[in-house]
Design an enzyme around this catalytic site. Structure first.
Site, PDB file in Angstrom:
ATOM      1  CG  HIS A  17      94.856  31.138  12.947  1.00  0.00           C
ATOM      2  ND1 HIS A  17      94.075  31.764  14.081  1.00  0.00           N
ATOM      3  CD2 HIS A  17      95.987  31.461  13.060  1.00  0.00           C
ATOM      4  CE1 HIS A  17      94.824  32.281  14.949  1.00  0.00           C
ATOM      5  NE2 HIS A  17      96.295  32.174  14.122  1.00  0.00           N
ATOM      6  CE  LYS A  41     103.262  34.303  21.197  1.00  0.00           C
ATOM      7  NZ  LYS A  41     102.536  34.024  20.036  1.00  0.00           N
ATOM      8  NE  ARG A  89      98.789  39.063  10.958  1.00  0.00           N
ATOM      9  CZ  ARG A  89      98.841  38.602  12.254  1.00  0.00           C
ATOM     10  NH1 ARG A  89      97.850  37.865  12.788  1.00  0.00           N
ATOM     11  NH2 ARG A  89      99.761  39.138  13.089  1.00  0.00           N
ATOM     12  CB  SER A 127      94.548  35.484  18.292  1.00  0.00           C
ATOM     13  OG  SER A 127      94.343  34.314  17.488  1.00  0.00           O
TER      14      SER A 127
END
Length: 153
Positions: A17, A41, A89, A127
């Site tokens: 990030h 989430k 990514r 994460s």
């Protein structure tokens, strides 16, 4: 002044990030880091903790850290900023991000999305990987900003 929004749950903020944030600041004068409440989430860290971690990790950078719990396009309109930054990514990220861009653009024609890739050494970091390694007592010191390591541990 050129501004953009970098939204996410940042659960927690990672070096990936931070890499994207620094790249975005090379293009934009100011970046709003929009931390999503994201109850759906079921984040590991609560919203206030995530906001605090992002602020600590980005101290000294030209960013504004805000939370939001509405549609991203509504948040963007309220901030009067219509450029969204997203990190990519892998190819799998692109498919999801493309759908999100089309959905956002259908809701507000002013919205533009710019995709930035983290550097190679940060390309694998997410994460969820950080949380998984931490849960198994692994070393996450090279995955998250050093400023928040004590807070995460």
């Amino acid at each position: 002044m050129k501004k953009a929004i970098y939204p996410g749950t940042f659960d927690p903020i990672t070096n990936g990030h931070l890499d994207v944030i620094k790249r975005a600041l090379g293009i934009f004068d100011e970046l709003i880091i929009a931390v999503a409440k994201s109850d759906k989430k079921n984040p590991y860290y609560d919203l206030q903790t995530r906001l605090s971690l992002v602020k600590k990790a980005t101290k000294g950078l030209n960013v504004k850290v805000l939370d939001f719990s509405c549609l991203l396009v509504d948040f963007a309109k309220k901030q009067e900023v219509y450029t969204i930054i997203r990190g990519l990514r892998a190819v799998s990220d692109f498919e999801y991000e493309l759908q999100m861009h089309y959905a956002n653009a259908s809701l507000n024609k002013k919205i533009e999305t710019i995709y930035l890739m983290p550097s190679l050494e940060n390309a694998f970091i997410s994460s969820s990987i950080v949380r998984s390694i931490k849960a198994h007592n692994g070393d996450i010191s090279n995955l998250i900003p050093k400023e928040i390591l004590k807070d995460i541990m």
